[in-house]
Design an enzyme around this catalytic site. Structure first.
Site, short mmCIF file in Angstrom:
data_model
loop_
_atom_site.label_atom_id
_atom_site.label_comp_id
_atom_site.label_asym_id
_atom_site.label_seq_id
_atom_site.Cartn_x
_atom_site.Cartn_y
_atom_site.Cartn_z
N ASN A 9 -40.62 12.50 -0.82
CA ASN A 9 -40.02 11.33 -1.47
C ASN A 9 -39.28 10.54 -0.39
O ASN A 9 -38.20 10.92 0.04
CB ASN A 9 -39.05 11.79 -2.57
N LYS A 11 -38.03 7.70 -0.70
CA LYS A 11 -36.98 6.87 -1.32
C LYS A 11 -37.03 5.45 -0.77
O LYS A 11 -38.10 4.94 -0.46
CB LYS A 11 -35.61 7.52 -1.11
N HIS A 97 -36.79 10.62 -11.67
CA HIS A 97 -35.96 11.13 -10.57
C HIS A 97 -34.48 10.93 -10.95
O HIS A 97 -34.12 9.94 -11.57
CB HIS A 97 -36.29 10.40 -9.26
N GLU A 99 -31.98 9.96 -9.37
CA GLU A 99 -31.36 8.70 -8.92
C GLU A 99 -31.69 7.57 -9.88
O GLU A 99 -30.86 6.71 -10.15
CB GLU A 99 -31.83 8.40 -7.48
N GLU A 169 -35.02 19.62 -9.94
CA GLU A 169 -34.13 19.18 -8.86
C GLU A 169 -32.68 19.21 -9.35
O GLU A 169 -32.23 18.25 -10.01
CB GLU A 169 -34.48 17.76 -8.43
N GLY A 175 -29.83 15.78 -1.48
CA GLY A 175 -29.22 15.01 -0.40
C GLY A 175 -27.85 15.52 0.02
O GLY A 175 -27.11 14.85 0.74
N SER A 215 -32.57 19.47 -0.98
CA SER A 215 -32.26 19.91 0.38
C SER A 215 -33.25 20.95 0.92
O SER A 215 -32.86 21.85 1.68
CB SER A 215 -30.81 20.41 0.49
C1 PEP Z 1 -35.24 14.18 -3.64
O1 PEP Z 1 -34.90 13.05 -3.43
O2 PEP Z 1 -36.06 14.38 -4.53
C2 PEP Z 1 -34.66 15.27 -2.84
C3 PEP Z 1 -34.87 16.49 -3.22
O3 PEP Z 1 -33.93 14.90 -1.74
P1 PEP Z 1 -33.40 15.89 -0.58
O4 PEP Z 1 -34.56 16.74 -0.15
O5 PEP Z 1 -32.93 14.97 0.51
O6 PEP Z 1 -32.30 16.72 -1.15
#
Ligand code: PEP
Length: 254
Positions: A9, A11, A97, A99, A169, A175, A215
């Site tokens: 992703n 983003k 997602h 976000e 997630e 993040g 992460s």
């Molecule tokens: C994501 O945006 O779906 C995500 C898991 O980000 P990160 O790996 O940076 O935690």
């Protein structure tokens, strides 16, 4: 065997030149995808076609949109429809997602509409779910995620669950550098599979790939992906570094 999937992703990052460079660097990395493994790149809308062109002919590699509209077409300025994505050959889309749930106030009901419209257009959704920290601290994460699934997914038929991908997630791990432990990931993935089994039966529940996101990096991917119900990862930050993401692809279960 369920598909094992490394999903990136990107983003809202990178210029077009940087995105093309990253895609080209990825092609040069030493990574292997077996017949049951996929790499999917969720990139910003303007880069869908350029990145798809770079990956053309690579078996098991797909480009995904990060979102699509819940509406079919019409006066929705700034939105991109599932039909538009299909018309440029996109086969996957991220739906829900965290976000987008937070900043765009996407509800479980609206996400159900997005799933419908993606599936109507033969685009496979990668449905994201996961709990905030307060819910984890209250130890009610299983109920919280089960409700997300029930309210957005359970109107779908068993046939529509074919090729369905779920990404768990935990919001507190996205993040933040704070990964769920492999036991926490496995426990939730097993819960998700149980909820799917209650609704759709064991065959469907066993066929859905459930990715972990939060992460994930090269250093922890083998441990997390090694869990019985974890079928790969959805990766943000670490997907922006070609060698890191290549190592994550190589960490998928065989
Ligand atoms: C994501 O945006 O779906 C995500 C898991 O980000 P990160 O790996 O940076 O935690």
């Amino acid at each position: 065997m369920r598909k094992q999937i490394a999903a990136a992703n990107w983003k809202m990052n990178l210029s077009l030149a940087e995105a093309e460079q990253l895609a080209n660097e990825l092609l040069k990395t030493d990574h292997q995808l077996s017949a049951d493994q996929l790499a999917i790149f969720a990139v910003p809308f303007p880069y869908l076609l350029p990145v798809k062109t770079i990956f053309a002919g690579k078996t098991g590699v797909y480009v995904a949109a990060q979102n699509c509209s819940a509406k079919k077409n019409g006066a929705y300025t700034g939105e991109v429809s599932a039909a538009m994505l299909k018309s440029i050959g996109i086969e996957y889309v991220l739906v829900g997602h965290s976000e987008r749930r937070e900043y765009n106030h996407e509800s479980n009901a609206e996400l159900a509409e997005k799933l419908n419209i993606a599936l109507e257009n033969n685009i496979k959704p990668i449905f994201c779910c996961g709990e905030p920290l307060a819910i984890r601290d209250a130890a009610t994460q299983n109920d919280y995620v089960s409700t997300q699934l029930k309210e957005s997914l359970f109107h779908l038929s068993a046939a529509q669950m074919n090729n369905f991908i779920i990404a768990y997630e935990p919001i507190w791990a996205i993040g933040t550098g704070r990964t769920a432990s492999s036991e926490q990931a496995q426990e939730m993935h097993a819960n998700i599979r149980r909820v799917l089994e209650e609704q759709y039966g064991a065959a469907v529940a066993d066929s859905v790939s459930i990715l972990y996101g939060g992460s994930v990096k090269a250093a922890n991917a083998v441990e997390i992906f090694g869990q019985a119900d974890v079928d790969g990862g959805l990766v943000g930050g670490a997907s922006l570094v070609a060698t890191e993401f290549a190592a994550i692809i190589n960490s998928l279960k065989q």
